[in-house]
Design a protein around this motif. Sequence first.
Motif, PDB file in Angstrom:
ATOM      1  N   ARG A 149       0.794  -0.981  -0.086  1.00  0.00           N
ATOM      2  CA  ARG A 149       0.091  -0.104   0.150  1.00  0.00           C
ATOM      3  C   ARG A 149       0.926   1.115   0.019  1.00  0.00           C
ATOM      4  NH1 ARG A 149      -5.034   1.348  -1.345  1.00  0.00           N
ATOM      5  NH2 ARG A 149      -6.222   2.752   0.214  1.00  0.00           N
ATOM      6  N   ILE A 150       0.400   2.484  -0.741  1.00  0.00           N
ATOM      7  CA  ILE A 150       0.925   3.743  -0.532  1.00  0.00           C
ATOM      8  C   ILE A 150       0.054   4.314  -0.040  1.00  0.00           C
ATOM      9  CG2 ILE A 150       2.416   5.242  -1.982  1.00  0.00           C
ATOM     10  CD1 ILE A 150       3.135   3.322  -3.989  1.00  0.00           C
ATOM     11  N   LYS A 151       0.167   5.248   1.004  1.00  0.00           N
ATOM     12  CA  LYS A 151      -0.792   6.220   1.783  1.00  0.00           C
ATOM     13  C   LYS A 151       0.021   7.384   2.262  1.00  0.00           C
ATOM     14  CE  LYS A 151      -5.357   6.518   2.745  1.00  0.00           C
ATOM     15  NZ  LYS A 151      -6.027   6.537   1.798  1.00  0.00           N
ATOM     16  N   LYS A 152      -0.490   8.293   1.874  1.00  0.00           N
ATOM     17  CA  LYS A 152       0.351   9.879   2.156  1.00  0.00           C
ATOM     18  C   LYS A 152       1.604   9.726   2.079  1.00  0.00           C
ATOM     19  CE  LYS A 152      -3.200  11.223   5.728  1.00  0.00           C
ATOM     20  NZ  LYS A 152      -3.375  11.580   6.846  1.00  0.00           N
ATOM     21  N   GLY A 153       2.096   9.203   0.726  1.00  0.00           N
ATOM     22  CA  GLY A 153       3.593   9.075   0.206  1.00  0.00           C
ATOM     23  C   GLY A 153       4.378   7.985   1.091  1.00  0.00           C
ATOM     24  N   LYS A 154       3.599   7.353   2.097  1.00  0.00           N
ATOM     25  CA  LYS A 154       4.473   6.232   3.012  1.00  0.00           C
ATOM     26  C   LYS A 154       4.178   4.992   2.198  1.00  0.00           C
ATOM     27  CE  LYS A 154       4.996   4.499   7.467  1.00  0.00           C
ATOM     28  NZ  LYS A 154       4.525   4.504   9.183  1.00  0.00           N
ATOM     29  N   ILE A 155       5.340   4.149   2.364  1.00  0.00           N
ATOM     30  CA  ILE A 155       5.196   2.792   1.680  1.00  0.00           C
ATOM     31  C   ILE A 155       4.986   1.786   2.293  1.00  0.00           C
ATOM     32  CG2 ILE A 155       6.518   1.109   0.102  1.00  0.00           C
ATOM     33  CD1 ILE A 155       7.939   3.623  -0.993  1.00  0.00           C
ATOM     34  N   TYR A 156       4.177   0.718   2.305  1.00  0.00           N
ATOM     35  CA  TYR A 156       3.986  -0.543   3.337  1.00  0.00           C
ATOM     36  C   TYR A 156       4.364  -1.711   2.652  1.00  0.00           C
ATOM     37  CZ  TYR A 156       1.352   3.104   6.263  1.00  0.00           C
ATOM     38  OH  TYR A 156       0.942   4.030   6.773  1.00  0.00           O
ATOM     39  N   LEU A 157       5.467  -2.287   3.228  1.00  0.00           N
ATOM     40  CA  LEU A 157       5.930  -3.530   2.367  1.00  0.00           C
ATOM     41  C   LEU A 157       5.522  -4.685   3.267  1.00  0.00           C
ATOM     42  CD1 LEU A 157       9.423  -2.192   2.023  1.00  0.00           C
ATOM     43  CD2 LEU A 157       7.482  -2.040   0.334  1.00  0.00           C
ATOM     44  N   SER A 158       5.323  -5.886   2.317  1.00  0.00           N
ATOM     45  CA  SER A 158       5.221  -7.111   2.755  1.00  0.00           C
ATOM     46  C   SER A 158       6.484  -8.128   2.272  1.00  0.00           C
ATOM     47  CB  SER A 158       3.842  -7.752   2.472  1.00  0.00           C
ATOM     48  OG  SER A 158       3.861  -8.210   1.194  1.00  0.00           O
ATOM     49  N   HIS A 159       6.565  -9.067   3.007  1.00  0.00           N
ATOM     50  CA  HIS A 159       7.725 -10.123   2.771  1.00  0.00           C
ATOM     51  C   HIS A 159       7.422 -11.483   3.075  1.00  0.00           C
ATOM     52  CE1 HIS A 159      11.471 -12.328   3.641  1.00  0.00           C
ATOM     53  NE2 HIS A 159      12.253 -11.338   2.847  1.00  0.00           N
ATOM     54  N   PRO A 160       7.711 -12.458   2.610  1.00  0.00           N
ATOM     55  CA  PRO A 160       7.482 -13.785   2.975  1.00  0.00           C
ATOM     56  C   PRO A 160       7.293 -14.248   4.380  1.00  0.00           C
ATOM     57  CG  PRO A 160       8.459 -13.920   0.776  1.00  0.00           C
ATOM     58  CD  PRO A 160       8.421 -12.452   1.132  1.00  0.00           C
ATOM     59  N   MET A 161       8.271 -13.409   5.151  1.00  0.00           N
ATOM     60  CA  MET A 161       8.682 -13.904   6.547  1.00  0.00           C
ATOM     61  C   MET A 161       8.221 -12.701   7.190  1.00  0.00           C
ATOM     62  SD  MET A 161      10.120 -16.839   6.767  1.00  0.00           S
ATOM     63  CE  MET A 161      10.802 -16.928   8.291  1.00  0.00           C
ATOM     64  N   SER A 162       7.282 -11.438   6.923  1.00  0.00           N
ATOM     65  CA  SER A 162       6.759 -10.558   7.594  1.00  0.00           C
ATOM     66  C   SER A 162       5.376 -10.766   8.221  1.00  0.00           C
ATOM     67  CB  SER A 162       6.489  -9.378   6.711  1.00  0.00           C
ATOM     68  OG  SER A 162       5.436  -9.531   5.820  1.00  0.00           O
ATOM     69  N   LYS A 163       5.441 -10.325   9.211  1.00  0.00           N
ATOM     70  CA  LYS A 163       4.015 -10.364  10.247  1.00  0.00           C
ATOM     71  C   LYS A 163       2.708  -9.568   9.362  1.00  0.00           C
ATOM     72  CE  LYS A 163       3.602 -10.230  14.571  1.00  0.00           C
ATOM     73  NZ  LYS A 163       3.860  -9.629  15.859  1.00  0.00           N
ATOM     74  N   THR A 164       2.382 -10.339   8.382  1.00  0.00           N
ATOM     75  CA  THR A 164       1.499  -9.663   7.835  1.00  0.00           C
ATOM     76  C   THR A 164      -0.026 -10.349   7.586  1.00  0.00           C
ATOM     77  OG1 THR A 164       0.772  -8.588   5.444  1.00  0.00           O
ATOM     78  CG2 THR A 164       2.406 -10.000   5.436  1.00  0.00           C
ATOM     79  N   SER A 165      -0.858  -9.838   7.276  1.00  0.00           N
ATOM     80  CA  SER A 165      -2.260 -10.773   6.733  1.00  0.00           C
ATOM     81  C   SER A 165      -2.499 -10.863   5.369  1.00  0.00           C
ATOM     82  CB  SER A 165      -3.426 -10.150   7.730  1.00  0.00           C
ATOM     83  OG  SER A 165      -3.572 -10.194   8.846  1.00  0.00           O
ATOM     84  N   GLU A 166      -1.735 -10.366   4.561  1.00  0.00           N
ATOM     85  CA  GLU A 166      -1.619 -10.369   3.261  1.00  0.00           C
ATOM     86  C   GLU A 166      -1.611 -11.920   2.764  1.00  0.00           C
ATOM     87  OE1 GLU A 166       0.005  -8.128   0.072  1.00  0.00           O
ATOM     88  OE2 GLU A 166       1.128  -7.491   1.578  1.00  0.00           O
ATOM     89  N   GLY A 167      -2.707 -12.361   1.956  1.00  0.00           N
ATOM     90  CA  GLY A 167      -2.944 -13.726   1.696  1.00  0.00           C
ATOM     91  C   GLY A 167      -4.085 -14.366   2.317  1.00  0.00           C
ATOM     92  N   VAL A 168      -4.376 -13.763   3.369  1.00  0.00           N
ATOM     93  CA  VAL A 168      -5.479 -14.134   4.430  1.00  0.00           C
ATOM     94  C   VAL A 168      -6.500 -13.115   4.406  1.00  0.00           C
ATOM     95  CG1 VAL A 168      -5.998 -14.671   6.628  1.00  0.00           C
ATOM     96  CG2 VAL A 168      -4.063 -15.398   6.067  1.00  0.00           C
ATOM     97  N   LEU A 169      -6.258 -11.942   4.309  1.00  0.00           N
ATOM     98  CA  LEU A 169      -7.107 -10.737   4.265  1.00  0.00           C
ATOM     99  C   LEU A 169      -7.288 -10.110   2.810  1.00  0.00           C
ATOM    100  CD1 LEU A 169      -6.926  -8.837   7.689  1.00  0.00           C
ATOM    101  CD2 LEU A 169      -8.048 -11.010   7.214  1.00  0.00           C
ATOM    102  N   LYS A 170      -8.325 -10.372   2.261  1.00  0.00           N
ATOM    103  CA  LYS A 170      -8.496  -9.632   0.850  1.00  0.00           C
ATOM    104  C   LYS A 170      -9.589  -8.700   0.894  1.00  0.00           C
ATOM    105  CE  LYS A 170      -5.693 -12.686  -1.106  1.00  0.00           C
ATOM    106  NZ  LYS A 170      -4.449 -12.274  -1.713  1.00  0.00           N
TER     107      LYS A 170
END
Length: 303
Positions: A149-170
């Motif tokens: 995501r890019i919001k207010k110019g700030k970049i949010y990143l994910s990685h296969p080992m990151s604590k993220t809900s990507e892939g679960v939350l759509k």
Amino acid sequence: MMAMRKDDNNGIKMIWEEGQWYPFRLHAEIVLPDGEKQYLLEDSSGTKHLLSYEHYKDYGFLKGREVRLRLDKINCSGKLFLEPEHPVYKEGDSYDFFFIRTEERENIFGETELVWLVLDAFNHEIAIPMTIDAPEAKEGEPIRCRVSRIKKGKIYLSHPMSKTSEGVLKEGHWLSFYLEPDQVEIDGIRYYILSDPGNQKHLLKKLPFLPYGFEAGQSIVCKVVKWSNKGMYILEPEHPLYREGLDYTFEIVGLTENNFSVKDVFGNIIEIEKQNNPPIVIGERIALKVFEIRKGRPVLFLS
């Protein structure tokens, strides 16, 4: 997405749609009375809009040039929330970011978590919460990350080992969450804590959903609305009564020259723009379609 209208000074109406991209022209850079610097942009109808200089000063905007902006949101007062196209990165694509170091930080839930710090193309540090078993990277090593995501110019990143809900939350999907017994207060606002099936935690503002009667330990079905500028998913619990796309009758409780208002099942007053409506009479009931639910309140249109 919902098409919305906004009047410009010439009485011409623009049709805005959340999530869509629109061309603007950079009119000038101005300084507001409080000393804050802003970009002054002009849309295709000639209406002027302000955009934070501080958030986008690295983007290389030039006066008189066209700038593409995505309409992220239109609030209840008609204000537009716009996000310019990033000059380097695109949401959903993956890029190499250079690893700086590992840190331990306290997250908003009061938990200590492992964080990788990487550099973007403008040498800004980006923090990525990682799982505890993430391997140690080397300083200067390129790390392949996905731009979530890019919001207010700030970049949010994910990685296969990151604590993220990507892939679960759509975004746009419905999912069952567990309501934790603990709550948290941030900047004077109380939040419920919800856990998804992957045991990742999320925040939900408490006040709008007090009428729902939530109890700790219960399962709550929520729609994943979008990724917020705070790096968290915005969730909308299923309404106890209303369902999106269905018609319901509402009592008319107010009437002005341009709007009429109705009352929902929890007593919330909802204003609706008058268009080619049948005669509106206070005290009578009117059939309206629930387009969506926002923060516990239905967004309504004539059936």
